[in-house]
Design a protein around this motif. Structure first.
Motif, short mmCIF file in Angstrom:
data_model
loop_
_atom_site.label_atom_id
_atom_site.label_comp_id
_atom_site.label_asym_id
_atom_site.label_seq_id
_atom_site.Cartn_x
_atom_site.Cartn_y
_atom_site.Cartn_z
N ILE A 50 0.87 -1.17 0.00
CA ILE A 50 0.00 0.00 0.00
C ILE A 50 0.91 1.22 0.00
O ILE A 50 1.65 1.45 0.95
N SER A 51 0.88 1.97 -1.08
CA SER A 51 1.75 3.13 -1.21
C SER A 51 1.19 4.05 -2.28
O SER A 51 0.33 3.64 -3.07
N LYS A 72 0.27 -7.81 -4.89
CA LYS A 72 -0.80 -6.82 -5.09
C LYS A 72 -0.30 -5.43 -4.73
O LYS A 72 0.47 -5.27 -3.80
N ILE A 73 -0.79 -4.44 -5.48
CA ILE A 73 -0.46 -3.05 -5.22
C ILE A 73 -1.76 -2.26 -5.00
O ILE A 73 -2.69 -2.36 -5.79
N VAL A 74 -1.82 -1.50 -3.90
CA VAL A 74 -2.90 -0.55 -3.66
C VAL A 74 -2.27 0.83 -3.74
O VAL A 74 -1.43 1.18 -2.90
N ALA A 75 -2.61 1.61 -4.77
CA ALA A 75 -1.90 2.86 -5.02
C ALA A 75 -2.81 3.86 -5.71
O ALA A 75 -3.96 3.55 -6.05
N LEU A 93 0.16 -9.27 -11.72
CA LEU A 93 0.07 -8.35 -10.59
C LEU A 93 -1.36 -7.86 -10.42
O LEU A 93 -2.00 -7.42 -11.37
N GLU A 94 -1.85 -7.95 -9.19
CA GLU A 94 -3.18 -7.42 -8.87
C GLU A 94 -3.04 -5.96 -8.48
O GLU A 94 -2.16 -5.59 -7.70
N VAL A 95 -3.89 -5.11 -9.04
CA VAL A 95 -3.78 -3.67 -8.82
C VAL A 95 -5.12 -3.11 -8.34
O VAL A 95 -6.17 -3.41 -8.91
N GLU A 96 -5.07 -2.31 -7.29
CA GLU A 96 -6.26 -1.61 -6.79
C GLU A 96 -5.96 -0.11 -6.82
O GLU A 96 -5.19 0.38 -6.01
N LEU A 147 -7.90 1.13 5.25
CA LEU A 147 -6.73 0.32 4.93
C LEU A 147 -5.86 0.17 6.18
O LEU A 147 -5.62 1.13 6.90
N LYS A 148 -5.39 -1.05 6.40
CA LYS A 148 -4.48 -1.33 7.50
C LYS A 148 -3.33 -2.19 6.98
O LYS A 148 -3.41 -2.74 5.89
#
Length: 304
Positions: A50-51, A72-75, A93-96, A147-148
């Motif tokens: 998460i970044s 996975k990336i949450v960005a 790659l999973e992307v959110e 998000l945690k």
């Protein structure tokens, strides 16, 4: 208390495979480069990151992406990284994706224990698919969840042995909120020293209702908190003690309204939204007898 760890490799020792990591940084500004390198050397995989972004092709979090350590990336921004593009297109790659402000607020919500919030950002777009929506004031809003993280990694300008942090200008970015939202926070700092909160003292104003009745000659900076000091009082105090700075500020404590005295090197003045000078400082809290009053739980990171 001493929270200093000997090396970055030792600091990341307990991060397991499949962990969720928050990483401070905006672009390549404020990246915890040494901790990222240590995670790369450790070789753990299946990470959820998460970044704000995933670095560039060869720098920042891109190092982990190139090594196939990220699942996975949450960005909010995913440009300037060809390997990211390749892995996303090939479905490796999973992307959110999140609107920038939504990402920040989701992280803050995770750190503050907020169960979710409605925002108009992203409502009616692909990003809102499968999410609860609601009309608020005639405008469509979408429900976003907090998000945690299992671990948060950040870079600070200064740190002390207790884990108190100071961030330098825009290198602060998401880092304070991520410290709140991570179960464990790992910090690399440019400068590490002894406890830098001790010289600054907060005194409950209930015991000192009028600063004009006190002998302030030994002080070099003062702040009147929780309510606004009359301008006439400010002027008289400034005239009486030309070597001390006096400022109005808004703020309060869980303990009591406070007055703050500090030395010039321990503060930085920033304008608030109304253009008035406001002091942002770390502090140790004392009671009327001068005894320390605990602030926060053991292990809590205090930041500005």
């Amino acid at each position: 208390m001493n929270k200093i760890i000997a090396s970055a490799d030792e600091a990341v020792r307990d991060i397991p495979e499949g962990a969720t990591l928050m990483s401070g940084g905006f672009g390549l500004c404020g990246n915890p480069e040494n901790l990222i390198a240590a995670i790369h050397r450790k070789g753990i995989k299946g990470l959820t990151i998460i970044s704000n972004n995933c670095g560039t092709t060869e720098l920042g979090l891109g190092v982990l992406l190139n090594a196939k350590q990220v699942k996975k990336i949450v960005a909010s921004y995913v440009g300037e990284n060809k390997e990211f593009e390749r892995q996303f297109i090939s479905k490796e790659l999973e992307v959110e994706l999140n609107p920038h402000g939504t990402l920040a607020e989701r992280i803050r919500a995770g750190g503050c224990g907020i169960g979710g919030f409605f925002t108009p950002s992203g409502a009616g777009t692909e990003l809102a698919k499968g999410k609860e929506t609601r009309m608020i004031d005639g405008r469509l809003h979408v429900l976003e969840t907090p998000l945690k993280a299992d671990f948060t990694i950040v870079r600070a300008w200064k740190a002390d042995t207790w884990g108190n942090l100071v961030f330098n200008k825009t290198a602060r970015n998401f880092s304070p909120m991520m410290c709140m939202a991570g179960r464990v926070t790992l910090v690399e700092a440019e400068h590490i020293g002894s406890l830098f909160l001790a010289p600054t003292v907060w005194v409950p104003l209930s015991n000192h209702p009028d600063l004009e009745t006190r002998d302030l000659s030994s002080l070099r900076k003062a702040q009147y908190g929780a309510s606004i000091m009359p301008v006439t009082v400010l002027q008289r105090l400034r005239s009486r003690y030309p070597g001390i700075g006096f400022y109005n500020c808004f703020g309060q404590s869980e303990i009591a309204p406070l007055a703050c005295v500090l030395r010039p090197e321990e503060h930085e003045d920033r304008p608030d939204s109304a253009g008035r000078p406001v002091l942002f400082v770390e502090a140790r809290v004392v009671d009327a007898a001068g005894n320390d009053v605990p602030v926060g739980e053991s292990g809590e990171i205090i930041y500005r």
